[in-house]
Design a protein around this motif. Structure first.
Motif, PDB file in Angstrom:
ATOM      1  N   LYS A  61      -7.345  -1.450 -12.595  1.00 28.70           N
ATOM      2  CA  LYS A  61      -5.753  -2.064 -11.845  1.00 28.70           C
ATOM      3  C   LYS A  61      -6.521  -3.541 -11.236  1.00 28.70           C
ATOM      4  CE  LYS A  61      -3.904   2.240 -10.811  1.00 28.70           C
ATOM      5  NZ  LYS A  61      -4.815   2.982 -11.526  1.00 28.70           N
ATOM      6  N   VAL A  62      -5.968  -4.657 -11.749  1.00 31.58           N
ATOM      7  CA  VAL A  62      -6.493  -5.888 -11.435  1.00 31.58           C
ATOM      8  C   VAL A  62      -5.126  -6.467 -10.770  1.00 31.58           C
ATOM      9  CG1 VAL A  62      -8.175  -5.915 -13.479  1.00 31.58           C
ATOM     10  CG2 VAL A  62      -5.802  -6.870 -13.867  1.00 31.58           C
ATOM     11  N   HIS A  63      -5.661  -7.843 -10.131  1.00 29.03           N
ATOM     12  CA  HIS A  63      -4.869  -8.993  -9.716  1.00 29.03           C
ATOM     13  C   HIS A  63      -4.132  -8.142  -8.363  1.00 29.03           C
ATOM     14  CE1 HIS A  63      -4.484 -11.211 -13.671  1.00 29.03           C
ATOM     15  NE2 HIS A  63      -5.660 -11.305 -13.106  1.00 29.03           N
ATOM     16  N   ILE A  64      -5.025  -7.724  -7.551  1.00 30.36           N
ATOM     17  CA  ILE A  64      -4.273  -6.793  -6.453  1.00 30.36           C
ATOM     18  C   ILE A  64      -3.941  -7.782  -5.247  1.00 30.36           C
ATOM     19  CG2 ILE A  64      -5.064  -4.918  -4.781  1.00 30.36           C
ATOM     20  CD1 ILE A  64      -5.484  -4.497  -7.627  1.00 30.36           C
ATOM     21  N   GLU A  65      -2.714  -7.318  -4.865  1.00 32.08           N
ATOM     22  CA  GLU A  65      -2.185  -7.744  -3.717  1.00 32.08           C
ATOM     23  C   GLU A  65      -1.868  -6.906  -2.759  1.00 32.08           C
ATOM     24  OE1 GLU A  65       1.244 -10.156  -4.834  1.00 32.08           O
ATOM     25  OE2 GLU A  65       0.271 -11.580  -6.116  1.00 32.08           O
ATOM     26  N   GLU A  66      -1.902  -7.237  -1.449  1.00 30.87           N
ATOM     27  CA  GLU A  66      -1.447  -6.045  -0.212  1.00 30.87           C
ATOM     28  C   GLU A  66      -0.621  -6.699   0.773  1.00 30.87           C
ATOM     29  OE1 GLU A  66      -4.803  -3.149   0.659  1.00 30.87           O
ATOM     30  OE2 GLU A  66      -6.063  -4.888  -0.125  1.00 30.87           O
ATOM     31  N   ASP A  67       0.113  -6.003   1.038  1.00 28.02           N
ATOM     32  CA  ASP A  67       0.889  -6.126   2.229  1.00 28.02           C
ATOM     33  C   ASP A  67       0.608  -5.077   3.289  1.00 28.02           C
ATOM     34  OD1 ASP A  67       3.117  -6.583   4.073  1.00 28.02           O
ATOM     35  OD2 ASP A  67       4.380  -7.558   2.576  1.00 28.02           O
ATOM     36  N   GLU A  68      -0.200  -5.456   4.437  1.00 24.75           N
ATOM     37  CA  GLU A  68      -0.255  -4.368   5.586  1.00 24.75           C
ATOM     38  C   GLU A  68       1.137  -4.039   6.462  1.00 24.75           C
ATOM     39  OE1 GLU A  68      -3.519  -5.127   8.074  1.00 24.75           O
ATOM     40  OE2 GLU A  68      -4.774  -5.506   6.394  1.00 24.75           O
ATOM     41  N   SER A  69       1.826  -4.880   6.661  1.00 24.40           N
ATOM     42  CA  SER A  69       2.988  -4.516   7.173  1.00 24.40           C
ATOM     43  C   SER A  69       3.984  -3.434   6.623  1.00 24.40           C
ATOM     44  CB  SER A  69       3.999  -5.733   7.512  1.00 24.40           C
ATOM     45  OG  SER A  69       4.444  -6.511   6.350  1.00 24.40           O
ATOM     46  N   GLU A  70       4.036  -3.446   5.075  1.00 26.11           N
ATOM     47  CA  GLU A  70       4.709  -2.568   4.153  1.00 26.11           C
ATOM     48  C   GLU A  70       3.702  -1.629   3.974  1.00 26.11           C
ATOM     49  OE1 GLU A  70       6.102  -4.611   0.892  1.00 26.11           O
ATOM     50  OE2 GLU A  70       7.851  -5.595   1.759  1.00 26.11           O
ATOM     51  N   ASP A  71       2.392  -1.700   3.982  1.00 20.35           N
ATOM     52  CA  ASP A  71       1.636  -0.595   3.751  1.00 20.35           C
ATOM     53  C   ASP A  71       1.761  -0.558   2.237  1.00 20.35           C
ATOM     54  OD1 ASP A  71      -0.499   1.041   4.123  1.00 20.35           O
ATOM     55  OD2 ASP A  71       0.803   2.782   4.305  1.00 20.35           O
ATOM     56  N   THR A  72       1.601  -1.594   1.502  1.00 24.92           N
ATOM     57  CA  THR A  72       1.779  -1.503   0.116  1.00 24.92           C
ATOM     58  C   THR A  72       0.700  -2.228  -0.788  1.00 24.92           C
ATOM     59  OG1 THR A  72       3.205  -3.449  -0.142  1.00 24.92           O
ATOM     60  CG2 THR A  72       4.377  -1.398   0.151  1.00 24.92           C
ATOM     61  N   MET A  73       0.541  -2.031  -2.029  1.00 24.03           N
ATOM     62  CA  MET A  73      -0.569  -2.695  -2.640  1.00 24.03           C
ATOM     63  C   MET A  73       0.414  -2.845  -4.184  1.00 24.03           C
ATOM     64  SD  MET A  73      -4.112  -0.978  -4.647  1.00 24.03           S
ATOM     65  CE  MET A  73      -5.188  -1.159  -3.247  1.00 24.03           C
ATOM     66  N   THR A  74       0.000  -4.019  -4.656  1.00 24.11           N
ATOM     67  CA  THR A  74       0.681  -4.423  -5.882  1.00 24.11           C
ATOM     68  C   THR A  74      -0.544  -4.666  -6.952  1.00 24.11           C
ATOM     69  OG1 THR A  74       2.430  -5.346  -4.831  1.00 24.11           O
ATOM     70  CG2 THR A  74       2.258  -5.976  -7.149  1.00 24.11           C
ATOM     71  N   TYR A  75      -0.369  -4.369  -8.249  1.00 25.29           N
ATOM     72  CA  TYR A  75      -1.532  -4.425  -9.190  1.00 25.29           C
ATOM     73  C   TYR A  75      -0.893  -4.563 -10.546  1.00 25.29           C
ATOM     74  CZ  TYR A  75      -0.885   0.677  -9.991  1.00 25.29           C
ATOM     75  OH  TYR A  75      -0.249   1.727 -10.443  1.00 25.29           O
ATOM     76  N   THR A  76      -1.779  -4.819 -11.344  1.00 21.29           N
ATOM     77  CA  THR A  76      -1.419  -5.044 -12.841  1.00 21.29           C
ATOM     78  C   THR A  76      -2.283  -4.084 -13.708  1.00 21.29           C
ATOM     79  OG1 THR A  76      -0.966  -7.405 -12.697  1.00 21.29           O
ATOM     80  CG2 THR A  76      -1.351  -6.615 -14.961  1.00 21.29           C
ATOM     81  N   ARG A  84       0.227   2.338   0.144  1.00 19.20           N
ATOM     82  CA  ARG A  84      -1.281   2.547   0.271  1.00 19.20           C
ATOM     83  C   ARG A  84      -1.578   3.914   1.132  1.00 19.20           C
ATOM     84  NH1 ARG A  84      -4.244  -2.031   3.266  1.00 19.20           N
ATOM     85  NH2 ARG A  84      -2.660  -1.261   4.864  1.00 19.20           N
ATOM     86  N   GLY A  85      -0.784   4.738   1.879  1.00 20.55           N
ATOM     87  CA  GLY A  85      -0.584   5.940   2.705  1.00 20.55           C
ATOM     88  C   GLY A  85      -1.475   5.664   3.814  1.00 20.55           C
ATOM     89  N   VAL A  86      -1.478   4.505   4.257  1.00 18.48           N
ATOM     90  CA  VAL A  86      -2.259   4.302   5.662  1.00 18.48           C
ATOM     91  C   VAL A  86      -1.422   4.914   6.626  1.00 18.48           C
ATOM     92  CG1 VAL A  86      -3.229   2.796   7.442  1.00 18.48           C
ATOM     93  CG2 VAL A  86      -3.695   2.442   4.560  1.00 18.48           C
ATOM     94  N   LYS A  87      -0.242   4.341   6.825  1.00 19.28           N
ATOM     95  CA  LYS A  87       0.730   4.730   7.817  1.00 19.28           C
ATOM     96  C   LYS A  87       1.279   6.018   7.830  1.00 19.28           C
ATOM     97  CE  LYS A  87       2.353  -0.027   8.667  1.00 19.28           C
ATOM     98  NZ  LYS A  87       3.400  -0.982   8.768  1.00 19.28           N
ATOM     99  N   ASN A  88       1.374   6.655   6.379  1.00 17.27           N
ATOM    100  CA  ASN A  88       1.961   7.852   6.169  1.00 17.27           C
ATOM    101  C   ASN A  88       0.951   8.665   4.887  1.00 17.27           C
ATOM    102  OD1 ASN A  88       3.350  10.253   5.589  1.00 17.27           O
ATOM    103  ND2 ASN A  88       5.250   9.332   5.879  1.00 17.27           N
ATOM    104  N   SER A  89       0.334   9.392   5.167  1.00 19.28           N
ATOM    105  CA  SER A  89      -0.308   9.843   4.039  1.00 19.28           C
ATOM    106  C   SER A  89       0.396  10.498   2.976  1.00 19.28           C
ATOM    107  CB  SER A  89      -1.485  10.981   4.536  1.00 19.28           C
ATOM    108  OG  SER A  89      -0.773  12.026   5.250  1.00 19.28           O
ATOM    109  N   HIS A  90       1.711  11.020   3.301  1.00 20.49           N
ATOM    110  CA  HIS A  90       2.614  11.737   2.282  1.00 20.49           C
ATOM    111  C   HIS A  90       2.985  10.529   1.395  1.00 20.49           C
ATOM    112  CE1 HIS A  90       3.976  15.430   1.090  1.00 20.49           C
ATOM    113  NE2 HIS A  90       5.258  14.981   0.813  1.00 20.49           N
ATOM    114  N   ASP A  91       2.943   9.380   1.721  1.00 19.06           N
ATOM    115  CA  ASP A  91       3.417   8.225   0.801  1.00 19.06           C
ATOM    116  C   ASP A  91       2.582   7.696  -0.174  1.00 19.06           C
ATOM    117  OD1 ASP A  91       6.077   8.302   1.810  1.00 19.06           O
ATOM    118  OD2 ASP A  91       5.679   6.787   3.371  1.00 19.06           O
ATOM    119  N   LEU A  92       1.076   8.207  -0.020  1.00 23.35           N
ATOM    120  CA  LEU A  92       0.105   7.742  -0.752  1.00 23.35           C
ATOM    121  C   LEU A  92       0.297   7.683  -2.577  1.00 23.35           C
ATOM    122  CD1 LEU A  92      -2.921   7.005  -1.057  1.00 23.35           C
ATOM    123  CD2 LEU A  92      -3.457   9.168  -1.589  1.00 23.35           C
TER     124      LEU A  92
END
Length: 575
Positions: A140-155, A282-290
């Protein structure tokens, strides 16, 4: 003084004549007193010991219940949840972004052995050829993260490398005959979307493929899968140019090797190139959303299916799952290559390399009878039968997905082709899943791609085809964690759990045994015999109470001696 001593001795000799001497009587009295005092001390010691053992055992029992069954599981759960996230610095994140070992990717081709007869209307006869094995490296490349949303975007980026050793004795140069992925598929797609353009397509196919006699392609496996087969668009007629222009504009799996000369392959354009873009939790705020998919190709939901439910992303991206999933939840994931959600269901519990795991499986359901699957139909009245899935809305090609050899599909699909042998061992989807950490330790994801065909009166090479579904190939994407990974999981988690389990039950049994011992020590006092000491009480003037002396005489008789009947209480007074 001597007179008194003589008196005592004579007195005792009269009371205890069977003892022989007065000294023995004195010793007996002293022994009785010591026995009483010793018995009392033992009784008091037992009482104290019972209390101490009881209190200690109850405390131990309460502690092990609170810690072993309440506190420790919560501590362990929180620790695992903190480790199972895609936060930077975790081992799981590194493995998620780049799998450190290749997956085994196997391809099985279906060789049509009677293409001429099928063109004339016969039932296809197929022969399975394979497997052709490739090492699949996932990244998975070209990683972008948003800590407020607790998300990761990849290609997505997948790379396939031919594994000659595992493919032997096959080489990849074997010739196979399959329905032409462009000629036959193009005709079926046009018939579906623009049936009025079939006459134009018929002319274009005759021009591009130089007057074909069947709708089949014969080529090497390597060319079909990766290297590509030629499409000659250097034509001068209007129909040929029009179709080639449309292909050039819409087909993403064509590679132009020379002006107006293209190569087409099934996996070649996807090998080592950038794929779809996916956003997950990313599952940091809620592990069930990993790993939960929230966007695909920039869209928060799909727009290709017939209901909101089927257009909504559910589950993970198939490469990771949250910890502590229940059996009832299953393994739900969004498959990008299918543009749909697949749910693997629990089968049973088993073992893998000594680890306790769950076995899951999956299929494509039954859109013809299950309301939840009907949104994947082309139209409410045009649902496919059990076990198959129409890919047209997803990839814009008239292909059908199913399990290999139409396993778990409607019998009509198996009966429409000769040479198939569906069975669970070779063709089912299997996932072995460690639920505590959310780790798939072994998996075999299998899928078959087929082309539905029927007679097209306006296309010369397809006007006599029987109405059937011809399998093209099927793939197996497999992974099995080796001892390096399973040993790490076993040592860091399951050995600790095993030792903890043994210790907590051992302490529980010891505490219950201690409470039982305390109860025994407490109630055993009631069964003791109390020894009454021989005591002489004196009056204020130092005289011995005669009733005590007489009592001693009675005890002496009880001890097996005799009473001197020649002496009375008055006679004793003489002394």
């Amino acid at each position: 003084m001597r007179t008194e001593t003589k008196f005592v001795k004579r007195f005792l000799k009269l009371i205890f004549p069977q003892l022989g001497t007065a000294e023995k009587g004195v010793k007996l009295i002293k022994l009785s007193v010591r026995t009483y005092k010793t018995t009392k001390r033992i009784r008091e010691a037992r009482m104290k010991l019972a209390y101490k053992v009881g209190i200690g055992s109850v405390g131990m029992f309460v502690f092990i219940i609170l810690f072993g069954w309440i506190a420790f599981p919560k501590i362990l759960s929180n620790k695992i949840k903190s480790m199972c996230t895609l936060k930077e610095g975790t081992d799981i994140r590194e493995m998620y972004l780049k799998v450190p070992f290749p997956l085994v990717f196997k391809v099985y081709m279906f060789n049509v052995t009677n293409p001429v007869e099928v063109t004339a209307g016969a039932i296809p006869i197929v022969q399975e050829v394979g497997p052709f094995v490739y090492d699949e490296w996932k990244e998975k490349v070209h990683i972008e993260e948003d800590e407020s949303e607790d998300t990761m975007t990849y290609t997505i980026k997948n790379t396939f490398i031919f594994n000659r050793e595992l493919t032997k004795p096959l080489t990849g140069n074997e010739l196979v005959t399959i329905p032409h992925p462009l000629l036959a598929a193009l005709a079926m797609a046009v018939e579906r979307d623009k049936p009025s353009a079939l006459s134009l397509v018929n002319k274009a196919l005759n021009s591009i493929y130089r007057g074909p006699t069947t709708p089949f392609l014969t080529a090497s496996v390597q060319d079909i899968l990766f290297d590509g087969v030629y499409i000659l668009c250097n034509v001068s007629d209007f129909a040929g140019k029009a179709v080639c222009a449309q292909l050039k504009m819409e087909a993403t799996d064509l590679v132009e090797v020379e002006p107006n000369i293209f190569r087409f392959s099934i996996f070649g354009p996807k090998n080592g190139t950038l794929g779809q873009r996916v956003k997950v939790k990313r599952g940091v705020k809620n592990s069930h959303d990993l790993g939960k998919v929230v966007e695909f190709e920039g869209q928060t939901e799909l727009e290709i299916w017939g209901s909101e439910e089927c257009n909504t992303y559910q589950g993970t991206d198939t490469t990771i799952f949250p910890p502590f999933l229940t059996k009832e939840e299953g393994l739900v994931s969004f498959a990008p290559d299918l543009c749909r959600v697949l749910a693997a269901y629990y089968v049973d519990d088993t073992k893998y390399a000594g680890l306790p795991v769950r076995r899951y499986s999956a299929d494509f359901g039954d859109p013809s009878s299950n309301p939840e699957d009907q949104c994947y139909c082309q139209a409410p009245d045009k649902c496919l039968k059990k076990g198959v899935f129409d890919l047209y809305n997803c990839i814009k090609a008239p292909l059908i997905a199913s399990l290999p050899h139409f396993y778990l599909s409607d019998p009509s699909y198996v009966n429409g082709v000769k040479g198939l042998n569906p069975n669970a061992k070779d063709h089912e989807i299997t996932i072995l899943f460690e639920s505590m950490t959310g780790s798939p330790v072994a998996a075999k994801k299998r899928m078959q791609f087929s082309l539905p065909v029927h007679a097209l009166a306006k296309v010369n090479v397809m006007k006599n085809l029987a109405d059937t579904v011809i399998p093209l190939f099927w793939v197996e994407e497999g992974v099995e964690l080796n001892s390096t990974w399973t040993k790490q999981l076993n040592d860091q988690l399951f050995k600790v759990l095993k030792i903890t389990k043994i210790m907590k039950y051992l302490i529980l049994v010891m505490s219950m045994g201690g409470m039982g011992a305390a109860v025994y020590l407490h109630y055993s006092r009631k069964k003791e015999v109390t020894i009454t000491p021989v005591r002489s009480t004196e009056t204020s003037n130092g005289e011995t109470n005669r009733s005590n002396v007489i009592s001693m005489l009675g005890q002496n008789k009880a001890l097996g001696g005799h009473v001197n009947h020649a002496m009375s209480a008055n006679e004793i007074d003489k002394y």
